[in-house]
Design an enzyme around this catalytic site. Structure first.
Site, short mmCIF file in Angstrom:
data_model
loop_
_atom_site.label_atom_id
_atom_site.label_comp_id
_atom_site.label_asym_id
_atom_site.label_seq_id
_atom_site.Cartn_x
_atom_site.Cartn_y
_atom_site.Cartn_z
N ARG A 20 -9.55 -1.12 -2.30
CA ARG A 20 -9.93 -2.33 -2.94
C ARG A 20 -10.22 -3.53 -1.95
NH1 ARG A 20 -5.87 -2.55 -8.07
NH2 ARG A 20 -5.72 -0.29 -8.57
N LYS A 70 -2.22 3.67 11.57
CA LYS A 70 -1.59 2.39 12.02
C LYS A 70 -0.78 2.35 13.29
CE LYS A 70 -1.23 0.56 7.25
NZ LYS A 70 -0.54 -0.05 6.10
N ASN A 91 -2.20 -3.03 11.60
CA ASN A 91 -3.06 -2.89 10.73
C ASN A 91 -4.34 -3.85 10.68
OD1 ASN A 91 -1.73 -5.33 9.90
ND2 ASN A 91 -2.58 -4.83 7.44
N ASP A 106 0.58 -6.60 7.55
CA ASP A 106 1.57 -6.06 6.36
C ASP A 106 3.01 -6.32 6.56
OD1 ASP A 106 -0.33 -4.16 5.31
OD2 ASP A 106 0.32 -2.36 6.66
N GLY A 132 3.67 4.17 9.36
CA GLY A 132 3.06 2.69 9.67
C GLY A 132 3.26 1.79 8.62
N ALA A 133 3.31 2.04 7.36
CA ALA A 133 3.62 1.09 6.28
C ALA A 133 5.16 0.78 6.46
CB ALA A 133 2.89 1.57 5.05
N PHE A 222 4.42 -0.21 -1.32
CA PHE A 222 3.13 -0.18 -0.72
C PHE A 222 2.00 0.38 -0.97
CE2 PHE A 222 5.78 -2.45 2.53
CZ PHE A 222 4.76 -3.18 3.36
#
EC number: 1.1.1.25
Length: 279
Positions: A20, A70, A91, A106, A132-133, A222
């Protein structure tokens, strides 16, 4: 209309067609009257170095980086912001003459939102994931003063992340600890905050995380959309930091890094919530 003067931005990932971010950033550019466009760029892992170099050669001014790139993109940066260096993941890329400067919005977004939802120093917290997140979430939880326990399907990845972030724990705060994935349910029961840093929920067929959510618990996911964890949090009366909130906040921070302008965050949130938008 895109012209030779249009500033180019995009998001690199695989998958990324569901993102998005393009409509969110496009709404911000239009609102502020900026001649810029933002596109989703599907990139397979083996093509990441060529894609990052190619985007710079083509004149892109900034990029977001999402799953699964990431961590790998860190080595492709000319310079890395101190926060991103601590997180071990990037990111957001900002163009410089010599290459890309890497940031982790992030992590900053997660820290801001956790504090806004009242995460207290010393609160026991559980993080699912070590990619990564999850690294961004772990950094945010440690910086917020939480007593962090990390569970990942690969125990060695959880142990490595806990060890890397241990030196960041504040005075009197225990260092992060890795726990077995099989202990996820029991750990969640004991936690004041639960964060999903895995990709569980990205695909409709994904089984939910094996844990329970309770009223008043702080839950962050996330992954955006109607995920199993987000539904469970709403049904239980938990305090939810949704993937959409994280997406918008990190996107607003990226926008400011690229343009030097304050992002219209409320408008960006409305853009991703509008009917007919990509999910």
């Amino acid at each position: 209309m895109i012209t030779g003067r249009t500033a180019l931005y995009g998001v690199l990932g695989n998958p990324v067609r569901h993102s998005r971010s393009p409509q969110m950033q496009a709404a911000a550019f239009e609102h502020l009257g900026l001649d810029a466009t933002y596109v989703a760029l599907p990139v397979e892992p083996e093509r990441l170095p060529a894609a990052v170099a190619g985007a710079h050669a083509l004149g892109f001014q900034g990029l977001n980086v999402t799953v699964p790139h990431k961590r790998a993109v860190v080595a492709l940066c000319e310079a890395v912001d101190p926060v991103a260096r601590e997180v071990g993941a990037v990111n957001t890329l900002r163009r410089t003459e010599r290459g890309w400067e890497g940031f982790n919005t992030d992590a900053a977004a997660c820290l801001m939102l956790l504090r806004e939802e009242g995460l207290r120093p010393g609160a026991p917290a559980l993080l699912a994931g070590a990619g990564g997140a999850a690294r961004a979430a772990a950094w945010a939880l440690v910086r917020a003063g939480a007593v962090l326990r990390i569970a990942a399907r690969r125990q060695d990845a959880a142990e490595r992340l806990a060890a890397e972030l241990g030196p960041l724990a504040g005075p009197g705060t225990p260092a992060p600890v890795a726990v077995p994935w099989g202990a996820l349910e029991a750990e969640a029961d004991a936690a004041e905050a639960v964060v999903n840093g895995t990709t569980v929920g990205l695909h409709p067929e994904d089984a939910p995380l094996p844990l329970r959510v309770r009223a008043g618990q702080l839950v962050a996911d996330f992954v955006y959309g109607d995920t199993p964890l987000a539904r469970a949090a709403r049904d239980a009366g938990a305090r939810l930091v949704s993937g959409e909130r994280i997406l918008v906040r990190q996107g607003a921070l990226s926008f400011a890094l690229w343009t030097g302008r304050a992002a219209p965050e409320a408008l960006m949130a409305a853009a991703i919530a509008a009917p007919g938008r990509a999910t």
